[in-house]
Design a protein around this motif. Sequence first.
Motif, PDB file in Angstrom:
ATOM      1  N   ARG A 106       0.838  -1.194   0.000  1.00 41.07           N
ATOM      2  CA  ARG A 106       0.000   0.000   0.000  1.00 41.07           C
ATOM      3  C   ARG A 106       0.869   1.237   0.000  1.00 41.07           C
ATOM      4  NH1 ARG A 106      -5.534  -0.475   1.861  1.00 41.07           N
ATOM      5  NH2 ARG A 106      -6.033  -2.662   1.944  1.00 41.07           N
ATOM      6  N   ASN A 166      -3.187   4.937   0.609  1.00 39.90           N
ATOM      7  CA  ASN A 166      -3.869   3.762   1.153  1.00 39.90           C
ATOM      8  C   ASN A 166      -3.654   3.620   2.657  1.00 39.90           C
ATOM      9  OD1 ASN A 166      -5.085   2.953  -1.223  1.00 39.90           O
ATOM     10  ND2 ASN A 166      -3.282   1.805  -1.872  1.00 39.90           N
ATOM     11  N   VAL A 212      -6.217   5.970   4.052  1.00 41.59           N
ATOM     12  CA  VAL A 212      -7.540   5.360   3.911  1.00 41.59           C
ATOM     13  C   VAL A 212      -7.709   4.226   4.918  1.00 41.59           C
ATOM     14  CG1 VAL A 212      -8.993   4.006   2.348  1.00 41.59           C
ATOM     15  CG2 VAL A 212      -7.847   6.044   1.516  1.00 41.59           C
ATOM     16  N   SER A 213      -6.658   3.446   5.127  1.00 40.41           N
ATOM     17  CA  SER A 213      -6.727   2.345   6.092  1.00 40.41           C
ATOM     18  C   SER A 213      -6.978   2.854   7.505  1.00 40.41           C
ATOM     19  CB  SER A 213      -5.425   1.544   6.083  1.00 40.41           C
ATOM     20  OG  SER A 213      -5.257   0.904   4.862  1.00 40.41           O
ATOM     21  N   ALA A 241     -10.635   4.265   7.675  1.00 40.08           N
ATOM     22  CA  ALA A 241     -11.629   3.183   7.637  1.00 40.08           C
ATOM     23  C   ALA A 241     -11.600   2.364   8.919  1.00 40.08           C
ATOM     24  CB  ALA A 241     -11.375   2.286   6.429  1.00 40.08           C
ATOM     25  N   THR A 278     -11.791  -2.674   1.816  1.00 44.15           N
ATOM     26  CA  THR A 278     -10.976  -1.811   0.962  1.00 44.15           C
ATOM     27  C   THR A 278      -9.930  -2.624   0.216  1.00 44.15           C
ATOM     28  OG1 THR A 278      -9.463  -1.295   2.786  1.00 44.15           O
ATOM     29  CG2 THR A 278     -11.282   0.235   2.391  1.00 44.15           C
ATOM     30  N   ARG A 279      -9.393  -3.669   0.848  1.00 42.92           N
ATOM     31  CA  ARG A 279      -8.433  -4.520   0.144  1.00 42.92           C
ATOM     32  C   ARG A 279      -9.115  -5.277  -0.992  1.00 42.92           C
ATOM     33  NH1 ARG A 279      -3.829  -8.209   2.753  1.00 42.92           N
ATOM     34  NH2 ARG A 279      -3.000  -6.155   3.128  1.00 42.92           N
ATOM     35  N   LEU A 315     -11.717  -4.222  -2.683  1.00 46.15           N
ATOM     36  CA  LEU A 315     -11.944  -3.254  -3.748  1.00 46.15           C
ATOM     37  C   LEU A 315     -10.659  -2.979  -4.524  1.00 46.15           C
ATOM     38  CD1 LEU A 315     -14.314  -0.696  -1.990  1.00 46.15           C
ATOM     39  CD2 LEU A 315     -14.895  -2.347  -3.758  1.00 46.15           C
ATOM     40  N   ASP A 316      -9.524  -2.949  -3.832  1.00 44.02           N
ATOM     41  CA  ASP A 316      -8.244  -2.760  -4.513  1.00 44.02           C
ATOM     42  C   ASP A 316      -7.947  -3.925  -5.446  1.00 44.02           C
ATOM     43  OD1 ASP A 316      -7.805  -0.346  -3.282  1.00 44.02           O
ATOM     44  OD2 ASP A 316      -6.441  -1.157  -1.761  1.00 44.02           O
TER      45      ASP A 316
END
Length: 145
Positions: free
Chosen positions: A51, A55, A58-59, A62, A121-122, A124-125
Motif C-alpha cells: 500500500r 492507502n 484510507v486504512s 476506515a 478496501t483490500r 476493492l483494490d
Amino acid sequence: MTSIILHAIAAMLLEERFGPASGVGGVTTVMAILVLIAWAVAAHEARSGPRGVVNWIVSIIASVIGGLAALIFISFAIDMMLPFLPIEGSIDSSEHPVKYVLVAATAILVVLGSWIPLRATRRLDKEKAAPDIAGAAFEKQSKAR
C-alpha cells in the motif's frame, strides 16, 4: 492479528480493573485504548500489504470509523442485555465476572469492527487490479460482439 486481539483484551481488562472508576478519566482512557486498537489494526493491515501513502491514510480512517461503529453497536447491545444480566445495580460499580467478560468481548468486537472495513478496501483494490488472462480473453470476446 491474534496478538492485537490479546493486547486489546489485556489493555481493556487492566484499565477496567486498575483504571479510574468514575469521572471523565475512565471513559477517556477507554476511548483512547479503543482508538489505539483501531490504529494498530490499520497499521498491521497496511503494513502487511503493498500500500502507498494514500492507502495508509484510507486504512487508518476506515479502521477508526469501523472500530467506533462497532463500539456504538456493542454499547446498544449491552444496554439491551443489561436487564437480563445477573448484576444488581450498575455494571460499572459491580465486580461481577460478567462485567469482565463484556469488557473482553468489547475489545474483540472492536478489533473485528475495525478489521472488516480494511478487508473491504483490500477487496476493492483487488477488483480494480488488471484482469488476468481469462479476464482479458473475456473482454476481447465481448468487444468483438
